[in-house]
Design a protein around this motif. Structure first.
Motif, PDB file in Angstrom:
ATOM      1  N   CYS A 120      -1.589  -0.159   4.922  1.00 13.94           N
ATOM      2  CA  CYS A 120      -0.124  -0.845   4.136  1.00 13.94           C
ATOM      3  C   CYS A 120      -0.225  -1.138   2.719  1.00 13.94           C
ATOM      4  O   CYS A 120       0.773  -1.182   2.188  1.00 13.94           O
ATOM      5  CB  CYS A 120       0.209  -1.871   5.111  1.00 13.94           C
ATOM      6  SG  CYS A 120       0.620  -1.440   6.635  1.00 13.94           S
ATOM      7  N   SER A 121      -1.506  -1.537   2.131  1.00 11.44           N
ATOM      8  CA  SER A 121      -1.398  -1.996   1.040  1.00 11.44           C
ATOM      9  C   SER A 121      -1.546  -0.772   0.011  1.00 11.44           C
ATOM     10  O   SER A 121      -0.776  -0.654  -0.996  1.00 11.44           O
ATOM     11  CB  SER A 121      -2.675  -2.746   0.694  1.00 11.44           C
ATOM     12  OG  SER A 121      -3.798  -2.171   0.782  1.00 11.44           O
ATOM     13  N   ALA A 122      -2.283   0.435   0.446  1.00 10.61           N
ATOM     14  CA  ALA A 122      -2.205   1.646  -0.313  1.00 10.61           C
ATOM     15  C   ALA A 122      -0.766   2.262  -0.276  1.00 10.61           C
ATOM     16  O   ALA A 122      -0.267   2.514  -1.281  1.00 10.61           O
ATOM     17  CB  ALA A 122      -2.917   2.581   0.538  1.00 10.61           C
ATOM     18  N   ILE A 123       0.036   2.448   0.693  1.00  7.23           N
ATOM     19  CA  ILE A 123       1.366   2.864   0.683  1.00  7.23           C
ATOM     20  C   ILE A 123       2.119   2.269  -0.108  1.00  7.23           C
ATOM     21  O   ILE A 123       3.066   2.686  -0.890  1.00  7.23           O
ATOM     22  CB  ILE A 123       1.660   3.050   2.097  1.00  7.23           C
ATOM     23  CG1 ILE A 123       0.994   3.957   3.018  1.00  7.23           C
ATOM     24  CG2 ILE A 123       3.339   3.493   2.454  1.00  7.23           C
ATOM     25  CD1 ILE A 123       1.200   3.852   4.613  1.00  7.23           C
ATOM     26  N   SER A 124       2.006   0.781  -0.100  1.00  9.39           N
ATOM     27  CA  SER A 124       3.001  -0.175  -0.532  1.00  9.39           C
ATOM     28  C   SER A 124       2.815  -0.122  -2.261  1.00  9.39           C
ATOM     29  O   SER A 124       3.630  -0.062  -2.906  1.00  9.39           O
ATOM     30  CB  SER A 124       3.014  -1.554  -0.188  1.00  9.39           C
ATOM     31  OG  SER A 124       3.227  -1.607   1.170  1.00  9.39           O
ATOM     32  N   LEU A 125       1.721  -0.165  -2.458  1.00  7.63           N
ATOM     33  CA  LEU A 125       1.196  -0.291  -3.950  1.00  7.63           C
ATOM     34  C   LEU A 125       1.507   1.335  -4.478  1.00  7.63           C
ATOM     35  O   LEU A 125       2.127   1.334  -5.843  1.00  7.63           O
ATOM     36  CB  LEU A 125      -0.457  -0.336  -4.044  1.00  7.63           C
ATOM     37  CG  LEU A 125      -0.503  -0.295  -5.438  1.00  7.63           C
ATOM     38  CD1 LEU A 125       0.104  -1.673  -6.330  1.00  7.63           C
ATOM     39  CD2 LEU A 125      -2.044  -0.501  -5.636  1.00  7.63           C
ATOM     40  N   ALA A 126       1.169   2.289  -3.887  1.00  2.00           N
ATOM     41  CA  ALA A 126       1.489   3.795  -4.439  1.00  2.00           C
ATOM     42  C   ALA A 126       3.299   3.537  -4.694  1.00  2.00           C
ATOM     43  O   ALA A 126       3.842   4.149  -5.586  1.00  2.00           O
ATOM     44  CB  ALA A 126       1.357   4.674  -3.417  1.00  2.00           C
ATOM     45  N   TYR A 127       4.200   3.103  -3.538  1.00  3.00           N
ATOM     46  CA  TYR A 127       5.447   2.855  -3.869  1.00  3.00           C
ATOM     47  C   TYR A 127       5.924   2.258  -5.020  1.00  3.00           C
ATOM     48  O   TYR A 127       6.782   2.929  -5.649  1.00  3.00           O
ATOM     49  CB  TYR A 127       6.166   2.237  -2.689  1.00  3.00           C
ATOM     50  CG  TYR A 127       7.650   2.189  -2.597  1.00  3.00           C
ATOM     51  CD1 TYR A 127       8.520   2.976  -2.203  1.00  3.00           C
ATOM     52  CD2 TYR A 127       8.137   0.862  -3.104  1.00  3.00           C
ATOM     53  CE1 TYR A 127       9.848   2.821  -2.223  1.00  3.00           C
ATOM     54  CE2 TYR A 127       9.496   0.652  -3.318  1.00  3.00           C
ATOM     55  CZ  TYR A 127      10.230   1.621  -2.889  1.00  3.00           C
ATOM     56  OH  TYR A 127      11.791   1.619  -2.988  1.00  3.00           O
ATOM     57  N   LEU A 128       5.225   1.179  -5.229  1.00  3.36           N
ATOM     58  CA  LEU A 128       5.397   0.304  -6.548  1.00  3.36           C
ATOM     59  C   LEU A 128       5.172   0.921  -7.836  1.00  3.36           C
ATOM     60  O   LEU A 128       5.907   0.935  -8.712  1.00  3.36           O
ATOM     61  CB  LEU A 128       4.829  -0.980  -6.325  1.00  3.36           C
ATOM     62  CG  LEU A 128       4.653  -1.954  -7.775  1.00  3.36           C
ATOM     63  CD1 LEU A 128       6.068  -2.336  -7.864  1.00  3.36           C
ATOM     64  CD2 LEU A 128       3.925  -2.923  -7.089  1.00  3.36           C
ATOM     65  N   LYS A 129       3.745   1.709  -7.575  1.00  3.11           N
ATOM     66  CA  LYS A 129       3.740   2.363  -8.920  1.00  3.11           C
ATOM     67  C   LYS A 129       4.604   3.532  -9.421  1.00  3.11           C
ATOM     68  O   LYS A 129       4.921   3.858 -10.564  1.00  3.11           O
ATOM     69  CB  LYS A 129       2.311   3.230  -8.660  1.00  3.11           C
ATOM     70  CG  LYS A 129       1.185   1.958  -8.307  1.00  3.11           C
ATOM     71  CD  LYS A 129       0.625   1.464  -9.731  1.00  3.11           C
ATOM     72  CE  LYS A 129      -0.625   0.845  -9.600  1.00  3.11           C
ATOM     73  NZ  LYS A 129      -0.884  -0.054 -10.743  1.00  3.11           N
ATOM     74  N   ALA A 141       1.921   8.216  -8.373  1.00  9.85           N
ATOM     75  CA  ALA A 141       0.867   7.852  -7.422  1.00  9.85           C
ATOM     76  C   ALA A 141       1.118   8.245  -5.919  1.00  9.85           C
ATOM     77  O   ALA A 141       2.381   8.358  -5.721  1.00  9.85           O
ATOM     78  CB  ALA A 141       0.952   6.266  -7.470  1.00  9.85           C
ATOM     79  N   LYS A 142       0.083   8.231  -5.297  1.00 10.48           N
ATOM     80  CA  LYS A 142       0.131   8.671  -3.701  1.00 10.48           C
ATOM     81  C   LYS A 142      -0.830   8.109  -3.128  1.00 10.48           C
ATOM     82  O   LYS A 142      -2.039   7.943  -3.416  1.00 10.48           O
ATOM     83  CB  LYS A 142      -0.224  10.270  -3.771  1.00 10.48           C
ATOM     84  CG  LYS A 142       0.084  10.740  -2.289  1.00 10.48           C
ATOM     85  CD  LYS A 142       0.035  12.363  -2.192  1.00 10.48           C
ATOM     86  CE  LYS A 142       0.167  12.913  -0.652  1.00 10.48           C
ATOM     87  NZ  LYS A 142      -0.032  14.209  -0.890  1.00 10.48           N
ATOM     88  N   ALA A 143      -0.633   7.578  -2.004  1.00  9.19           N
ATOM     89  CA  ALA A 143      -1.373   6.880  -0.828  1.00  9.19           C
ATOM     90  C   ALA A 143      -2.032   7.774  -0.102  1.00  9.19           C
ATOM     91  O   ALA A 143      -1.606   8.931   0.463  1.00  9.19           O
ATOM     92  CB  ALA A 143      -0.607   5.805  -0.196  1.00  9.19           C
ATOM     93  N   TYR A 144      -3.525   7.468   0.083  1.00  8.03           N
ATOM     94  CA  TYR A 144      -4.427   8.216   0.956  1.00  8.03           C
ATOM     95  C   TYR A 144      -5.036   7.268   1.940  1.00  8.03           C
ATOM     96  O   TYR A 144      -5.252   6.176   1.755  1.00  8.03           O
ATOM     97  CB  TYR A 144      -5.355   8.781   0.138  1.00  8.03           C
ATOM     98  CG  TYR A 144      -4.786  10.308  -0.645  1.00  8.03           C
ATOM     99  CD1 TYR A 144      -4.790  11.453   0.027  1.00  8.03           C
ATOM    100  CD2 TYR A 144      -4.138  10.140  -1.886  1.00  8.03           C
ATOM    101  CE1 TYR A 144      -4.225  12.684  -0.684  1.00  8.03           C
ATOM    102  CE2 TYR A 144      -3.933  11.098  -2.525  1.00  8.03           C
ATOM    103  CZ  TYR A 144      -3.793  12.432  -2.010  1.00  8.03           C
ATOM    104  OH  TYR A 144      -3.366  13.545  -2.786  1.00  8.03           O
ATOM    105  N   ALA A 145      -5.769   7.822   2.848  1.00  3.95           N
ATOM    106  CA  ALA A 145      -6.695   7.258   3.612  1.00  3.95           C
ATOM    107  C   ALA A 145      -8.047   8.024   3.798  1.00  3.95           C
ATOM    108  O   ALA A 145      -8.047   8.995   3.706  1.00  3.95           O
ATOM    109  CB  ALA A 145      -6.035   7.057   5.240  1.00  3.95           C
ATOM    110  N   LEU A 146      -9.022   7.198   4.062  1.00  6.08           N
ATOM    111  CA  LEU A 146     -10.494   7.860   3.977  1.00  6.08           C
ATOM    112  C   LEU A 146     -10.476   8.173   5.468  1.00  6.08           C
ATOM    113  O   LEU A 146     -11.432   9.424   5.597  1.00  6.08           O
ATOM    114  CB  LEU A 146     -11.653   6.925   3.664  1.00  6.08           C
ATOM    115  CG  LEU A 146     -11.404   6.449   2.195  1.00  6.08           C
ATOM    116  CD1 LEU A 146     -12.652   5.330   1.958  1.00  6.08           C
ATOM    117  CD2 LEU A 146     -11.243   7.519   1.277  1.00  6.08           C
TER     118      LEU A 146
END
Length: 303
Positions: free
Chosen positions: A17-26, A33-38
């Protein structure tokens, strides 16, 4: 250049959720910016994504990091991040854990705060930049904070976490206590998981005085189902190459953890003030970050 934003291996709710939310903010601030998961998000994180109708992030593929600008969220330990992190340009870290072993050749933006959840920091960044938080992002942020703070039962909980939840609950249109329990119920069922999958479900590796230490944590409402297989868990744990490995089976209702471990009994007894034995209950121990890691670190150091 586009920013790649991702959390740690075995991504939990905060990491996703922090990756998706931060990418949205960026992106709202004019950066690409784009959110990924490992790896595939855990069960609870998938419940949250489905509940708020948000697509899960793409899984980062081998070779994609080379030469790319990277933002890490919810971690800063080498063992917990992408294997190819050394080939990327690490430009920013946003986290709520202790400082790990990552280093950079150039100065980076670093935001580490002693709060219960990375999403609390991301919430603060939205407020600082005067960016409106939409319904689905509010849903992701509040879910992660409730998850990491165990609906405020964890000792990691701060005033900032609570303030964020109260504000986000209005935007996400949820009763945070009822929603939090619904999320836990959906995310803590261990039915269908193998012994090794449960141990590694929420697992992090640490260096403690030169010892390779692994700490897995499982939060479940069905404690008996795990403890009934104690011998199977112990056989698996003892078969690993870690110098010490602790599996904490956290009882959300009774606010404590049952411990199954590989290592010296004295370390467990010294760390948690218990009579060490397999499956021992450590009252009040619910946080890996604020309790398990520092207590074990001190006990290992003093052995």
């Amino acid at each position: 250049m586009s920013l790649l934003v991702f959390g740690h291996k075995s991504p939990d709710t905060d990491s996703v959720c922090s990756a998706i939310s931060l990418a949205y903010l960026k992106n709202k601030l004019g950066m690409e910016a784009k959110a990924y998961a490992l790896e595939e998000p855990r069960k609870e994180a998938q419940f949250v994504l489905n509940y708020f109708n948000v697509a899960k992030p793409e899984i980062l593929k081998a070779g994609e990091l080379k030469g790319k600008d990277v933002v890490l969220v919810d971690h800063n330990e080498i063992a917990q991040t992408a294997d190819e992190i050394g080939e990327a340009n690490l430009v920013e870290i946003i986290d709520h854990h202790k400082i790990g072993g990552l280093s950079t050749d150039l100065p980076i933006s670093l935001r580490i705060m002693p709060v219960g959840c990375t999403c609390t920091i991301v919430y603060s960044l939205f407020k600082e930049n005067n960016v409106e938080i939409p319904y689905e992002i509010a849903g992701l942020l509040i879910s992660a904070i409730l998850s990491d703070t165990l609906i405020f039962k964890s000792p990691t909980t701060t005033k900032l976490d609570k303030e964020a939840v109260y504000a986000l609950a209005k935007i996400a249109k949820v009763d945070y206590e009822k929603y939090g329990m619904e999320m836990f119920k959906a995310g803590t069922s261990l039915e269908g998981f193998s012994i090794d999958e449960i141990v590694n479900m929420d697992f992090k590796e640490f260096d403690m005085s030169g010892n390779r230490v692994g700490i897995g944590q499982v939060m479940t409402l069905d404690i008996d189902a795990v403890l009934s297989k104690k011998d199977e868990f112990l056989a698996y744990i003892n078969g690993t190459e870690f110098d010490m490995l602790v599996l904490a089976i956290t009882d959300i209702i009774n606010e404590g953890s049952y411990l199954i471990y590989k290592g010296e009994d004295k370390i467990i007894s010294d760390a948690f003030s218990v009579g060490a034995c397999q499956g021992v209950f450590a009252q009040g121990i619910v946080s890996r970050k604020k309790q398990l890691v520092p207590k074990l670190t001190d006990a290992v150091k003093n052995i």
